[in-house]
Scaffold this motif. Structure first.
Motif, short mmCIF file in Angstrom:
data_model
loop_
_atom_site.label_atom_id
_atom_site.label_comp_id
_atom_site.label_asym_id
_atom_site.label_seq_id
_atom_site.Cartn_x
_atom_site.Cartn_y
_atom_site.Cartn_z
N VAL A 121 0.85 -1.19 0.00
CA VAL A 121 0.00 0.00 0.00
C VAL A 121 0.89 1.24 0.00
CG1 VAL A 121 -1.95 -1.13 1.13
CG2 VAL A 121 -0.19 -0.06 2.51
N LYS A 122 0.38 2.29 -0.60
CA LYS A 122 1.18 3.49 -0.82
C LYS A 122 1.67 4.09 0.49
CE LYS A 122 0.93 8.06 -2.98
NZ LYS A 122 0.04 9.00 -3.75
N GLU A 123 0.84 4.03 1.53
CA GLU A 123 1.18 4.67 2.80
C GLU A 123 2.38 4.02 3.47
OE1 GLU A 123 -2.73 5.67 1.47
OE2 GLU A 123 -1.83 3.69 1.90
N ASP A 124 2.64 2.75 3.18
CA ASP A 124 3.75 2.03 3.82
C ASP A 124 4.99 1.95 2.94
OD1 ASP A 124 2.13 1.58 6.00
OD2 ASP A 124 1.47 -0.40 5.30
N LEU A 125 5.02 2.74 1.88
CA LEU A 125 6.07 2.61 0.89
C LEU A 125 6.94 3.86 0.87
CD1 LEU A 125 7.15 0.90 -1.53
CD2 LEU A 125 5.54 2.16 -2.97
N SER A 126 8.27 3.65 0.83
CA SER A 126 9.19 4.78 0.69
C SER A 126 10.35 4.37 -0.21
CB SER A 126 9.72 5.24 2.05
OG SER A 126 10.60 4.29 2.61
N LEU A 127 10.84 5.34 -1.00
CA LEU A 127 11.92 5.11 -1.95
C LEU A 127 12.96 6.21 -1.78
CD1 LEU A 127 9.81 4.44 -5.17
CD2 LEU A 127 10.97 2.74 -3.82
#
Length: 382
Positions: free
Chosen positions: A322-328
């Motif tokens: 999910v987008k909220e748990d994603l970091s790059l």
């Protein structure tokens, strides 16, 4: 040779399923190795021809490695006035269990059997252990990069001039040995003949455990070959209390089937009404062999959209993200990827190293990272 890694939430019955899988395969005439810390009460290597049972030995493994390192660095320790340890006074340190398991996994791949079944720790620890070889190799490369070892040929001469071995010599020799061992384990984990089998007991937490496993395995590019739904209650009971539990189990079982996706395999194992007591009970709990080999892990492909949009798109499969748990984060030639509590430093493909990250999006578990070519680094067409 195939390797099946068995894991699941604590208490779901992963050791029982691992032992039952190994026993069933041995009874088909295959030579099978079972690696498990806890399978001894269920069976031993004498129970069936073709089946060998071994267990990691963290304490002995730690003592052996520590004493070997101490022997190799003896001169340097003498210079420091250090007093060496004796084997009898050594007690294993935290983390020894994980390293002993990794060595057992490496040794299993070098054996003369047809199949190795490895009983891994509970799910969160198992995912961390499987990621460990790659992480440690990265740390070694950063702390002791290869270019610093270019002058190793000078060290024997410097040692003769100084009259003692140079500490850097044994340090780099030890590092090289660790690198080789970690690379061997990583090759086993990432081999296409290695897959993970997830054992779950259908209940409120099963769906969350499956999503966690799929995401963690996808980030490490490991194959999930089957989900084993364990301890299913009989569906034909007339006991109202048991009927209620069975209905609840089957509701969660349906959720597991949906969560595994169209290509997923969910195998059902019955509840025996007691704890398994030996080979006879294990024979009742052997998961069926999948009809086809597990599907390979989807490639993280690079799509060339320079003509349409002026970018290259890197597709990274992360089912359930999910987008909220994603970091790059881009750092040099690596992409630091964090998702759902998992982290991985991913080397960029060669073409993307000459680009700048210009955006990213997540669509149905497909992370699409956009890269814009850097005109100063990208080859010019005549």
């Amino acid at each position: 040779m195939r390797i099946i890694l068995v894991t699941g939430p604590g208490g779901a019955g992963r050791t029982t399923v691992a032992a039952a899988t190994a026993l069933a395969e041995a009874r088909t005439g295959r030579r099978v190795l079972l690696v498990s810390e806890d399978a001894d009460p269920l069976l031993t290597g004498d129970d069936e021809p073709g089946l060998r049972v071994t267990r990691p030995e963290p304490a002995a493994d730690f003592r052996r490695e520590f004493l070997a390192l101490q022997a190799r660095s003896g001169t340097a320790l003498d210079l420091l006035g250090a007093s060496p340890f004796e084997e009898a006074e050594l007690t294993e340190l935290p983390g020894s269990r994980q390293f002993a398991l990794l060595r057992s996994l490496r040794d299993a791949a070098q054996g003369d059997h047809d199949l190795a079944v490895v009983d891994l720790p509970p799910l969160p620890e198992a995912l961390a252990v499987l990621a460990l070889p790659e992480q440690l190799r990265r740390y070694l490369r950063r702390l002791l990069p290869t270019e610093r070892q270019a002058a190793r040929a000078l060290r024997p001469m410097l040692a003769q001039l100084a009259g003692v071995p140079m500490p850097a010599q044994w340090l780099y020799e030890t590092t090289a040995r660790w690198e080789a061992e970690l690379a061997a384990v990583q090759a086993v984990v990432e081999a296409p003949t290695t897959s993970v089998r997830l054992v779950l007991e259908p209940g409120p937490a099963a769906g969350r455990a499956l999503r966690t496993a799929r995401l963690g395995l996808a980030l490490q590019r490991l194959t999930l070959d089957a989900v084993v739904a364990n301890r299913l209650l009989p569906a034909d009971s007339e006991d109202p209390w048991l009927v209620g539990l069975t209905t609840q189990q089957h509701r969660h079982l349906a959720e597991l089937r949906t969560a595994t996706g169209a290509g997923g395999v969910v195998q059902e194992l019955p509840h025996l009404g007691r704890d398994p007591r030996g080979p006879e009970d294990l024979a009742l709990l052997a998961p069926a062999r999948p009809a086809a080999p597990p599907a390979p892990v989807p490639e993280w492909s690079v799509e060339d959209r320079r003509e349409e949009d002026g970018v290259l798109v890197w597709h990274i499969a992360l089912p359930g993200a999910v987008k909220e748990d994603l970091s790059l984060v881009r750092r040099g030639d690596e992409l630091l990827l964090a998702v759902g509590g998992f982290r991985r430093n991913v080397p960029l493909p060669g073409a993307l190293r000459r680009c700048a990250v210009s955006g990213a999006g997540l669509v149905d578990g497909d992370l699409r990272v956009r890269f814009t070519p850097d005109p100063g680094l990208w080859p010019r067409t005549p």
